[in-house]
Enzyme design. Sequence first.
Site, mmCIF file in Angstrom:
data_model
loop_
_atom_site.group_PDB
_atom_site.id
_atom_site.type_symbol
_atom_site.label_atom_id
_atom_site.label_comp_id
_atom_site.label_asym_id
_atom_site.label_seq_id
_atom_site.Cartn_x
_atom_site.Cartn_y
_atom_site.Cartn_z
ATOM 1 N N SER A 1 7.817 -5.037 6.740
ATOM 2 C CA SER A 1 7.594 -5.988 7.844
ATOM 3 C C SER A 1 8.258 -7.340 7.619
ATOM 4 C CB SER A 1 6.100 -6.127 8.073
ATOM 5 O OG SER A 1 5.593 -4.847 8.353
ATOM 6 N N ARG B 1 0.828 -1.204 0.000
ATOM 7 C CA ARG B 1 0.000 0.000 0.000
ATOM 8 C C ARG B 1 0.858 1.248 0.000
ATOM 9 N NH1 ARG B 1 -3.711 0.556 4.858
ATOM 10 N NH2 ARG B 1 -1.752 0.075 5.896
ATOM 11 N N ASP C 1 5.795 -3.390 10.915
ATOM 12 C CA ASP C 1 4.392 -3.083 11.230
ATOM 13 C C ASP C 1 4.059 -3.210 12.715
ATOM 14 O OD1 ASP C 1 4.552 -5.829 11.114
ATOM 15 O OD2 ASP C 1 2.839 -6.117 9.786
#
Length: 468
Positions: A155, A94, A209
């Site tokens: 992540s 994203r 994350d």
Amino acid sequence: MTSKCKSKVCNPPEASSGLQVTPEIVAGCQELILTDEQIQTYMTTFLDNIQRGLKKETHPTAIVKCFPTYVQDLPDGTESGKFLALDLGGSNFRVLLIELDGGNCQMQSKIFVISQDLMVGPGTSLFDFIAQCLAEFSIEHGVAAETLPLGFTFSFPVMQKGLTVGILERWTKGFSCDGVVGNDVAQMLKDAIARRGDVNIDVCAVLNDTTGTLMSCAWKNRNTRIGLIVGTGTNGCYVEKQSEAELFDEPDMGSGNVIINLEWGAFGDDGALDFCRVKYDVDIDKRTINPGKQLHEKMISGMYMGELVRLAAERFTKEGYMFEGKGSEKLFTPDSFETKFVSEIESDPPGTYVNIKKICDGLDLINATEQDFVNLRFLCECISKRAAHLVSAGLIVLMRKIGEKKVAVGIDGTVYKYHPHFHNLMVEKIKQLIEPDYEFELILSEDGSGRGAALVAAVAARVKSKPT
Ligand SMILES: Nc1ncnc2c1ncn2[C@@H]1O[C@H](COP(=O)(O)OP(=O)(O)OP(=O)(O)O)[C@@H](O)[C@H]1O
């Protein structure tokens, strides 16, 4: 301390139709039910692993790496400005534009699918794709002419050498791009942006994350000290005293604390969890692209949970206790049982079989009986409960290590978010095992990877601009 399940044998709940789980299946699933003794063993070993990860001398061979994140300060709610964030770490990638203004946060984002080819292809292709998405997004949102600060939520296990320097230790969760392990992912991103030459970005933080999730929760709840992810993978982080984090030997003590990214998915890679791993865990691991690695993660996270249930169902079918001993080709096909099915099946109110019937039909198990439904649901419950209990045991270790008597845990990830009982299973287990003077809250901390990344960048800017 009271325990609802003191002995090894836990009786499954009776379905409201009066049907009971087939006794042979109950017996065969006892190995999935963690006893209090096993949880104690887990907790002792996990604490020892954390200590080895934190210490300079033992870090190189430690399994739970406990990487210092270089994030030392939590948000205080005054952060403001416009930020970009990139979120790479699982099924989707994203790009986000975030505007913080005191206690308000506005976010616009776009999801891009990472193709299987990109996941296992050359690293430069992956970073070129990321830079391309970032450029397209910046142009679409009219910010391409500004040099915005960017937080890069990446992540995977990264050894940080600074807030903007992150060396990839190894890929997880199905990624295996060449030429990235051992390199600085922030630099690879900057190089890819520079190769394009059409946008200016100030990459000012690389984070995981879990860190984003902790920060995002801390923005609203000042007692937040732990971040947890139960999504495609699983990981945790917590606020540690700088004096304990021997790898974080910055001369400037800053706040005196630092967030530690545990990379707890790797717990057990030295055999430490063999006392509670079962044949399904071993079978799943063998088929992954990283056999022998991330063994804790493979017992817990969304990438594996559905397949664990399928393996159990396959076993009991082949033993003749489910689906007339026949099953279906689909049931015997790896990865045909999605993790979301576990949530859907456990969302059927006990004694009703709406979702489970649809799922069985989809797996060509059209002759499945009510008894099969009761049994399959029980398999789902055993696997998801084991995951929730492992995660809870890990959190208890962290709460005790932090030592503060009132702690909030920010949690993100689709498994935690959508499994109908995961939260309650965790609360129940932690309450059962932690000393009564601890107060804890488990808080869904959505969008850690976006808002959290902006907050890391913003807090870094706030601290930098503070008069000394
Ligand atoms: N309804 C559901 N219940 C439980 N799990 C689900 C559900 N829907 C999808 N999943 C699982 O959730 C995982 C994706 O979770 P999520 O989107 O939180 O992870 P991610 O952001 O891709 O990666 P990570 O958070 O681990 O870094 C997949 O493994 C998927 O199987």
